[in-house]
Write an enzyme that holds these catalytic residues in place. Structure first.
Site, PDB file in Angstrom:
ATOM      1  N   GLY A   1      66.228  13.115  10.480  1.00 14.36           N
ATOM      2  CA  GLY A   1      66.890  11.877  10.093  1.00 14.36           C
ATOM      3  C   GLY A   1      68.080  11.579  10.984  1.00 14.36           C
ATOM      4  O   GLY A   1      68.513  12.435  11.769  1.00 14.36           O
TER       5      GLY A   1
ATOM      6  N   CYS B   1      65.042  19.477  12.060  1.00 14.14           N
ATOM      7  CA  CYS B   1      66.015  18.588  12.702  1.00 14.14           C
ATOM      8  C   CYS B   1      67.249  18.371  11.804  1.00 14.14           C
ATOM      9  O   CYS B   1      68.065  19.267  11.681  1.00 14.14           O
ATOM     10  CB  CYS B   1      65.344  17.272  13.092  1.00 14.14           C
ATOM     11  SG  CYS B   1      66.251  16.323  14.343  1.00 14.14           S
TER      12      CYS B   1
ATOM     13  N   HIS C   1      60.856  19.362  16.599  1.00 16.06           N
ATOM     14  CA  HIS C   1      59.825  18.692  15.805  1.00 16.06           C
ATOM     15  C   HIS C   1      58.455  19.342  15.965  1.00 16.06           C
ATOM     16  O   HIS C   1      57.680  18.964  16.844  1.00 16.06           O
ATOM     17  CB  HIS C   1      59.734  17.215  16.214  1.00 16.06           C
ATOM     18  CG  HIS C   1      60.891  16.403  15.760  1.00 16.06           C
ATOM     19  ND1 HIS C   1      60.841  15.557  14.669  1.00 16.06           N
ATOM     20  CD2 HIS C   1      62.157  16.306  16.242  1.00 16.06           C
ATOM     21  CE1 HIS C   1      62.024  14.975  14.504  1.00 16.06           C
ATOM     22  NE2 HIS C   1      62.827  15.409  15.446  1.00 16.06           N
TER      23      HIS C   1
ATOM     24  N   GLU D   1      55.881  18.938  14.206  1.00 13.28           N
ATOM     25  CA  GLU D   1      54.754  18.059  13.868  1.00 13.28           C
ATOM     26  C   GLU D   1      54.126  17.437  15.109  1.00 13.28           C
ATOM     27  O   GLU D   1      52.995  16.964  15.089  1.00 13.28           O
ATOM     28  CB  GLU D   1      55.184  16.965  12.885  1.00 13.28           C
ATOM     29  CG  GLU D   1      55.919  15.779  13.479  1.00 13.28           C
ATOM     30  CD  GLU D   1      57.358  16.089  13.822  1.00 13.28           C
ATOM     31  OE1 GLU D   1      57.973  15.273  14.535  1.00 13.28           O
ATOM     32  OE2 GLU D   1      57.873  17.129  13.363  1.00 13.28           O
TER      33      GLU D   1
END
Length: 407
Positions: free
Chosen positions: A248, A276, A371, A373
């Site tokens: 975020g 993050c 990250h 993902e």
């Protein structure tokens, strides 16, 4: 001091940095005015995922790769429901779209989303300046935004004043701005589609990317993506096997309520995984500080070392803040004289030794700054979702319930 190369006309687009540097180029995307913190992304691919990453809220993004827009845009690759960047700067926008998956051009998508951009400038010079001077506030101005009430071109000093009135990123709380307002659920998919979930995860949306709950669903998880305003009792009502805090935007020092929520999660013994912003919040919950990086890490080509295995990963990053924790030793978590036991830095960035992960020893919690993902790649760090599943497997909810009853 204003840059000497500041000659421009009403058909140009003008980028003004808060230190007075000026870059004159062509309008790209929507015409108008926008201001924000200017940052650069070193990825050669994945511009659509970059633009739709909520962590870029209120930031003007510069692409270091010169050719942008070749493959257009599609409805499959966005990481959220909209483009979040405040502005967009590229060197050579593609005049053509060439990809079988494309639904349209990037330029048209920027216009449709009202994103003011600029093209045809020396992005190498700009990025070298940001690397030495540090990221700063900036503004892009084009069209009517370049004109005063009488239709005359505005002076650079007037545009510069607009830039300097923009809030600094340090000190901003933005996660509520980008979070979902309603809970939604991602069901198990792939080989687990239609089956009972192996695990249930409460994923707190602080600016989550769509691929993150998808990666968990691929591993048999039912993921409840919940608003940042959720309370701990509401998390308990979901009866999760684990809790996740997402990436975020904004300053982690301004996330006091989320830190307190995370401490309640840790106190209750829920397995925790953070990415993050979630890594920064775990650091603060454990009692460490956070600080702003000079120019941050943004791109899909950042080398990170997993200190637990010695493996080097090429990873995706988007962060301008980092955790201040000691590297190379296991220490007592500072909060309340070691209330959460011991912790160590699990990952480091090989470019600058920035902390890229935390691993708790005595409680089931870990996090990474980057990250895993991997949208848009690479996939070296996908194993971290397997680690989270293992953590939930080894800390089942019925054992936590029995432990509570025995107290």
């Amino acid at each position: 001091m204003v840059s000497e190369n500041a000659n421009y006309g009403k058909d140009d687009a003008v980028l003004v940095l808060e230190d007075g540097q000026v870059y004159v180029g062509e309008p790209y995307g929507a015409r108008g005015a926008t201001t924000g913190e200017i940052v650069f992304n070193t990825g050669m691919t994945g511009y659509q995922e970059t633009l739709t990453d909520p962590s870029y809220d209120r930031q003007i993004v510069v692409q270091t790769f010169p050719h942008i827009g070749d493959t257009g845009v599609n409805h499959e690759d966005p990481e959220s429901s909209r483009i979040w960047v405040a502005g967009y700067v590229v060197r050579d926008p593609s005049p053509n779209v060439s990809n079988w998956r494309a639904d349209g051009s990037l330029d048209d998508d920027l216009v449709a989303n009202g994103i003011v951009g600029l093209a045809d400038i020396d992005t190498r010079k700009l990025v070298r300046h940001l690397r030495s001077a540090g990221v700063m506030r900036a503004g892009i101005f084009s069209g009517d935004a370049l004109l005063d009430g009488n239709g005359h071109l505005k002076e650079i000093d007037e545009l510069l004043e607009q830039v300097r009135q923009t809030p600094q990123m340090q000190g901003l709380s933005l996660y509520d701005e980008v979070s979902t307002k309603e809970t939604y659920t991602i069901e198990p998919c792939g080989e687990f589609e239609g089956k009972e979930p192996l695990y249930t995860v409460a994923a707190v949306d602080l600016g989550i990317k769509a691929m993150t709950p998808h990666r968990m669903a691929e591993r048999g998880c039912r993921v409840h993506v919940v608003p940042s305003t959720i309370t701990f009792s509401q998390i308990e009502e979901l009866n999760p096997d684990g809790v996740f805090f997402s990436n975020g935007p904004g300053d982690p020092e301004q996330a006091g309520p989320e830190v307190e929520l995370l401490r309640q999660v840790l106190d209750a013994g829920y397995p925790f995984f953070g990415i993050c912003f979630g890594n920064q919040l775990l650091g603060r919950a454990l009692g460490f500080g956070t600080y702003k990086l000079k120019f941050g890490h943004r791109g899909v080509n950042q080398p990170v070392k997993d200190m637990t295995t010695g493996k080097i990963e090429i990873t995706a990053h988007n962060h301008g803040f980092a955790v201040d924790a000691p590297i190379g030793e296991t220490v007592d978590a500072p909060f309340e004289n070691g209330r959460y036991g011991k912790v160590f830095v699990s990952h480091i960035d090989l470019n600058d030794d920035v902390v890229e992960g935390l691993q708790c020893v005595d409680i089931p919690a870990f996090s990474v700054q980057y990250h895993p993902e991997a949208a848009a790649g690479p996939y070296d760090a996908a194993y971290l979702f397997d680690r989270f599943c293992e953590l939930m497997k080894n800390n089942p909810r019925d054992e936590r319930a029995n432990s509570k009853e025995g107290k």
